[in-house]
Design a protein around this motif. Structure first.
Motif, PDB file in Angstrom:
ATOM      1  N   ILE A   1       0.862  -1.188   0.000  1.00  0.00           N
ATOM      2  CA  ILE A   1       0.000   0.000   0.000  1.00  0.00           C
ATOM      3  C   ILE A   1       0.890   1.228   0.000  1.00  0.00           C
ATOM      4  O   ILE A   1       1.531   1.549   1.000  1.00  0.00           O
ATOM      5  N   GLY A   2       0.949   1.902  -1.144  1.00  0.00           N
ATOM      6  CA  GLY A   2       1.774   3.091  -1.278  1.00  0.00           C
ATOM      7  C   GLY A   2       2.916   2.870  -2.255  1.00  0.00           C
ATOM      8  O   GLY A   2       3.604   1.844  -2.201  1.00  0.00           O
ATOM      9  N   ALA A   3       3.123   3.826  -3.173  1.00  0.00           N
ATOM     10  CA  ALA A   3       4.167   3.695  -4.201  1.00  0.00           C
ATOM     11  C   ALA A   3       5.163   4.840  -4.148  1.00  0.00           C
ATOM     12  O   ALA A   3       5.604   5.352  -5.168  1.00  0.00           O
ATOM     13  N   GLY A   4       5.526   5.246  -2.922  1.00  0.00           N
ATOM     14  CA  GLY A   4       6.636   6.170  -2.752  1.00  0.00           C
ATOM     15  C   GLY A   4       7.942   5.396  -2.732  1.00  0.00           C
ATOM     16  O   GLY A   4       8.017   4.247  -3.190  1.00  0.00           O
TER      17      GLY A   4
ATOM     18  N   ASP B   1      -1.615   2.529  -5.121  1.00  0.00           N
ATOM     19  CA  ASP B   1      -1.165   3.892  -4.855  1.00  0.00           C
ATOM     20  C   ASP B   1      -2.332   4.861  -4.960  1.00  0.00           C
ATOM     21  O   ASP B   1      -3.091   4.835  -5.931  1.00  0.00           O
ATOM     22  N   SER B   2      -2.467   5.747  -3.963  1.00  0.00           N
ATOM     23  CA  SER B   2      -3.601   6.674  -3.947  1.00  0.00           C
ATOM     24  C   SER B   2      -3.423   7.834  -4.911  1.00  0.00           C
ATOM     25  O   SER B   2      -4.390   8.517  -5.247  1.00  0.00           O
ATOM     26  N   ASN B   3      -2.199   8.082  -5.359  1.00  0.00           N
ATOM     27  CA  ASN B   3      -1.956   9.180  -6.290  1.00  0.00           C
ATOM     28  C   ASN B   3      -2.336   8.786  -7.716  1.00  0.00           C
ATOM     29  O   ASN B   3      -2.303   7.606  -8.073  1.00  0.00           O
ATOM     30  N   SER B   4      -2.653   9.779  -8.514  1.00  0.00           N
ATOM     31  CA  SER B   4      -3.029   9.510  -9.902  1.00  0.00           C
ATOM     32  C   SER B   4      -1.816   9.374 -10.816  1.00  0.00           C
ATOM     33  O   SER B   4      -1.951   8.977 -11.979  1.00  0.00           O
ATOM     34  N   ALA B   5      -0.627   9.687 -10.300  1.00  0.00           N
ATOM     35  CA  ALA B   5       0.591   9.619 -11.096  1.00  0.00           C
ATOM     36  C   ALA B   5       1.740   9.183 -10.199  1.00  0.00           C
ATOM     37  O   ALA B   5       1.658   9.300  -8.965  1.00  0.00           O
TER      38      ALA B   5
ATOM     39  N   TYR C   1      11.407   4.387 -13.126  1.00  0.00           N
ATOM     40  CA  TYR C   1      11.736   3.189 -12.355  1.00  0.00           C
ATOM     41  C   TYR C   1      10.598   2.168 -12.414  1.00  0.00           C
ATOM     42  O   TYR C   1      10.841   0.972 -12.636  1.00  0.00           O
ATOM     43  N   GLU C   2       9.381   2.629 -12.202  1.00  0.00           N
ATOM     44  CA  GLU C   2       8.229   1.715 -12.295  1.00  0.00           C
ATOM     45  C   GLU C   2       8.181   1.025 -13.656  1.00  0.00           C
ATOM     46  O   GLU C   2       7.893  -0.168 -13.750  1.00  0.00           O
ATOM     47  N   ARG C   3       8.470   1.807 -14.692  1.00  0.00           N
ATOM     48  CA  ARG C   3       8.384   1.289 -16.061  1.00  0.00           C
ATOM     49  C   ARG C   3       9.519   0.298 -16.360  1.00  0.00           C
ATOM     50  O   ARG C   3       9.274  -0.800 -16.830  1.00  0.00           O
ATOM     51  N   THR C   4      10.738   0.683 -16.055  1.00  0.00           N
ATOM     52  CA  THR C   4      11.877  -0.180 -16.398  1.00  0.00           C
ATOM     53  C   THR C   4      11.904  -1.449 -15.548  1.00  0.00           C
ATOM     54  O   THR C   4      12.317  -2.508 -16.032  1.00  0.00           O
TER      55      THR C   4
ATOM     56  N   VAL D   1       2.101  -1.586 -10.326  1.00  0.00           N
ATOM     57  CA  VAL D   1       1.437  -0.503  -9.600  1.00  0.00           C
ATOM     58  C   VAL D   1       0.059  -0.244 -10.199  1.00  0.00           C
ATOM     59  O   VAL D   1      -0.096  -0.147 -11.421  1.00  0.00           O
ATOM     60  N   ILE D   2      -0.937  -0.126  -9.325  1.00  0.00           N
ATOM     61  CA  ILE D   2      -2.302   0.201  -9.741  1.00  0.00           C
ATOM     62  C   ILE D   2      -2.673   1.527  -9.090  1.00  0.00           C
ATOM     63  O   ILE D   2      -2.535   1.709  -7.881  1.00  0.00           O
TER      64      ILE D   2
END
Length: 356
Positions: free
Chosen positions: A9-12, A33-37, A84-87, A92-93
């Motif tokens: 829970i969380g993508a920081g 992740d609660s953020n939209s980006a 980083y998420e992409r490579t 991540v949702i």
């Protein structure tokens, strides 16, 4: 319904580090992740904050840290996280705002509005940015000027020509005074006398500071931030504010707030246009309340005498970015520790099923 092995829970910084290590261990998981980006809390920081200003952004595992230059931190770090998420192809949702986590006959259920996921373990990496702490003072509702918290800080130009009271004794307050004192009139109030350090912040000093935070977490006490016990240091960009006396004229906390200013217990009064509350944050863990993880002392006790990430009351739950791991370097290390904690919890659950 599919049962996940783990949900982060969380993508920081802490959440991405954990996801990287879970993936390396072959543990099926998703990151909510609660953020939209991408970017965690960094995307919400003020435009005037540059990479020169930040305390440091540690590299994510298998990557390198962004350069310390004059670019905006709220653009550089999110771009770095997105890459980083992409490579790393991390699952991540977003946007998903988790309301609560409950227990359903041994399975953890993560609720987000009408959505829910079932999982054997969770890693909480929600940080503190969404939980700004604002103390209450008598009369604050009568103040006719502006009251802003660090989370609302719009950058120094907003305050030009206004008399600003900065409240708080941490690094953010020091930075705000450094930016504002050269362009407008400032006052500073803290609950305690600031503790300044003029020595180099060595790795040994850092380890000693983290140990203090670990002791609190080991006892189940609410954690203090790592930064809050390091002592305060002035950077080159704050020397002009020092020359102007912004730090030397520190005052104790006022007694009450009036419509056009603040009054101290001795009757003295200062008119101000803005109160800037640099009073910190609290861990964003309210959604974990149904699991009853808190100790009688009010915090969540972690394993390994506070050095670990496993909740002592429920080994299915890991916490990263909490207590001693609430820094970028600590968050990276905690991600690896949490992934191994998830691996142990899954092994224990599997063994229980087999033996049963």
């Amino acid at each position: 319904m599919q049962i996940m092995e783990s949900i982060v829970i969380g993508a920081g910084q802490a959440g991405l580090s954990t996801s990287f290590h879970l993936k390396r261990l072959g543990i099926e998981h998703i990151v909510l992740d609660s953020n939209s980006a991408p970017g965690g809390a960094w995307q919400h920081r003020w435009d005037a904050l540059t990479m020169h200003d930040v305390h440091g952004v540690a590299e994510l595992p298998g990557s390198t840290a962004p350069a310390r230059d004059a670019r905006r931190a709220n653009a550089v770090v999110p771009a770095s996280f997105a890459d980083y998420e992409r490579t790393q192809e991390l699952p991540v949702i977003r946007p998903v705002h988790v309301d609560r986590v409950t227990d359903d006959d041994g399975l953890l259920v993560v609720h987000a509005g009408a959505q829910e996921w079932r999982t054997r373990t969770i890693v909480n990496a929600t940080g503190t940015w969404t939980q700004p702490f604002l103390p209450h003072y008598a009369g604050m509702e009568t103040f006719v000027g502006e009251q802003l918290h660090t989370v609302d800080y719009p950058g120094p130009e907003h305050f030009r020509g206004k008399r600003v009271l900065v409240v708080g004794g941490g690094a953010s307050a020091v930075q705000f005074l450094g930016a504002l004192a050269p362009i407008t009139e400032t006052l500073w109030a803290t609950r305690r006398e600031p503790v300044w350090r003029d020595d180099d912040f060595t790795s040994e000093a850092g380890a000693a500071v983290v140990a203090l935070v670990e002791q609190r977490v080991a006892q189940g006490l609410p954690p203090q931030s790592v930064v809050s016990v390091t002592g305060l240091m002035l950077r080159p960009q704050e020397r002009e504010a020092e020359r102007l006396g912004a730090y030397a004229d520190r005052r104790p906390m006022f007694d009450r707030i009036e419509p056009d200013g603040v009054r101290w217990a001795d009757g003295s009064f200062e008119r101000v246009d803005v109160i800037l509350w640099a009073t910190g944050f609290r861990p964003a863990i309210g959604h974990l309340a149904p699991l009853h993880l808190r100790s009688d002392a009010g915090g969540i006790q972690l394993d390994r005498n506070g050095r670990g990430t496993t909740a002592m009351k429920d080994p299915r739950v890991q916490l990263v970015g909490y207590g001693p791991s609430a820094s970028t370097i600590g968050a990276n290390r905690a991600g690896r520790t949490a992934a191994k904690g998830v691996q142990r919890a899954l092994a224990a659950l599997s063994e229980r099923v087999t033996s049963g």
